[in-house]
Design a protein around this motif. Structure first.
Motif, short mmCIF file in Angstrom:
data_model
loop_
_atom_site.label_atom_id
_atom_site.label_comp_id
_atom_site.label_asym_id
_atom_site.label_seq_id
_atom_site.Cartn_x
_atom_site.Cartn_y
_atom_site.Cartn_z
N MET A 112 23.51 39.29 71.96
CA MET A 112 24.20 40.23 71.05
C MET A 112 24.56 39.49 69.74
N PRO A 113 24.31 40.11 68.58
CA PRO A 113 24.68 39.45 67.31
C PRO A 113 26.18 39.15 67.23
N GLN A 114 26.50 38.11 66.47
CA GLN A 114 27.91 37.77 66.27
C GLN A 114 28.35 38.12 64.86
N PHE A 115 29.64 38.39 64.74
CA PHE A 115 30.23 38.77 63.44
C PHE A 115 31.54 38.03 63.24
N MET A 116 31.78 37.66 61.97
CA MET A 116 33.09 37.13 61.59
C MET A 116 33.69 38.13 60.62
N ASP A 117 34.83 38.69 60.97
CA ASP A 117 35.47 39.61 60.02
C ASP A 117 36.78 39.01 59.54
N VAL A 118 37.18 39.48 58.35
CA VAL A 118 38.33 38.89 57.67
C VAL A 118 39.30 40.00 57.26
N HIS A 119 40.57 39.76 57.54
CA HIS A 119 41.65 40.66 57.11
C HIS A 119 42.52 39.89 56.11
N HIS A 120 42.81 40.50 54.98
CA HIS A 120 43.74 39.92 54.03
C HIS A 120 45.07 40.69 54.10
N GLY A 121 46.07 40.19 53.41
CA GLY A 121 47.34 40.93 53.31
C GLY A 121 48.19 40.89 54.56
N MET A 122 47.95 39.88 55.42
CA MET A 122 48.71 39.80 56.68
C MET A 122 49.78 38.70 56.61
N LYS A 123 50.38 38.54 55.43
CA LYS A 123 51.39 37.47 55.28
C LYS A 123 52.51 37.62 56.29
N GLY A 124 52.88 36.52 56.88
CA GLY A 124 53.99 36.51 57.82
C GLY A 124 53.64 36.95 59.22
N ILE A 125 52.35 37.17 59.49
CA ILE A 125 51.96 37.59 60.85
C ILE A 125 52.44 36.56 61.87
N THR A 126 52.95 37.08 63.00
CA THR A 126 53.47 36.20 64.06
C THR A 126 52.44 36.10 65.19
N ALA A 127 52.66 35.12 66.05
CA ALA A 127 51.77 34.96 67.21
C ALA A 127 51.75 36.23 68.05
N GLU A 128 52.92 36.87 68.19
CA GLU A 128 53.01 38.09 69.00
C GLU A 128 52.22 39.23 68.35
N GLN A 129 52.34 39.35 67.03
CA GLN A 129 51.60 40.41 66.32
C GLN A 129 50.09 40.19 66.41
N LEU A 130 49.67 38.92 66.32
CA LEU A 130 48.24 38.63 66.44
C LEU A 130 47.76 39.00 67.84
N ARG A 131 48.55 38.65 68.84
CA ARG A 131 48.19 38.97 70.22
C ARG A 131 48.13 40.49 70.43
N GLU A 132 49.11 41.21 69.88
CA GLU A 132 49.11 42.67 70.02
C GLU A 132 47.89 43.30 69.35
N ALA A 133 47.55 42.81 68.15
CA ALA A 133 46.39 43.34 67.43
C ALA A 133 45.10 43.07 68.21
N HIS A 134 45.00 41.86 68.74
CA HIS A 134 43.80 41.50 69.52
C HIS A 134 43.72 42.35 70.79
N ASN A 135 44.86 42.54 71.45
CA ASN A 135 44.87 43.37 72.66
C ASN A 135 44.48 44.82 72.35
N ALA A 136 44.88 45.31 71.19
CA ALA A 136 44.49 46.67 70.79
C ALA A 136 42.97 46.74 70.61
N ASP A 137 42.40 45.71 70.01
CA ASP A 137 40.94 45.67 69.88
C ASP A 137 40.27 45.67 71.26
N LEU A 138 40.81 44.85 72.16
CA LEU A 138 40.21 44.75 73.49
C LEU A 138 40.29 46.07 74.24
N ALA A 139 41.38 46.79 74.05
CA ALA A 139 41.56 48.07 74.75
C ALA A 139 40.58 49.12 74.21
#
Lengths: 83, 83
Positions: free
Chosen positions: A1-28
């Protein structure tokens, strides 16, 4: 399967918990897009940049998952070469 | 050791062999910078973008290795958060 790198800007101050929540939302949500899997994510809270590495059939499929999760990417690059 | 994601632009048409050679140059030179290790690299030949993931004591140390290898990065971001 092809791989992709995507980039989000404007996420100043993101916390470890917010990153985990965002990743979990993607996984769901990725189950709705055949062949999409978000593998890794890295965040720089100071510049507000988040990088996500995924495997997917297309850049559009990557973006659809991010959009449904509420955080569309600013850039989605296919990365056919990797080490 | 802190992790860093650095980005190179202007690499349109980069081949698998060129990416491997560039990464090998980093690996050969990183020994001169205590604590630096280039772990992964991904390339998008179409947009000319290369992403490198490294572990290093500082962004400056990452950049010094890339400079000595002949390919300074356009951006070096600390990525203290990762999944």
């Amino acid at each position: 399967m092809p791989q992709f790198m995507d980039v989000h800007h404007g996420m100043k101050g993101i916390t470890a918990e917010q990153l985990r929540e965002a990743h979990n939302a993607d996984l769901a949500i990725e189950k709705e897009e055949k062949g999409v899997h978000f593998e890794r994510a890295w965040a720089d809270p100071e510049s507000g940049t988040v990088y996500c590495l995924s495997a997917a059939p297309s850049a559009d499929a990557v973006q659809r998952v991010h959009e449904r999760a509420g955080h569309p990417a600013d850039e989605v690059h296919p990365v056919p070469l990797s080490i």
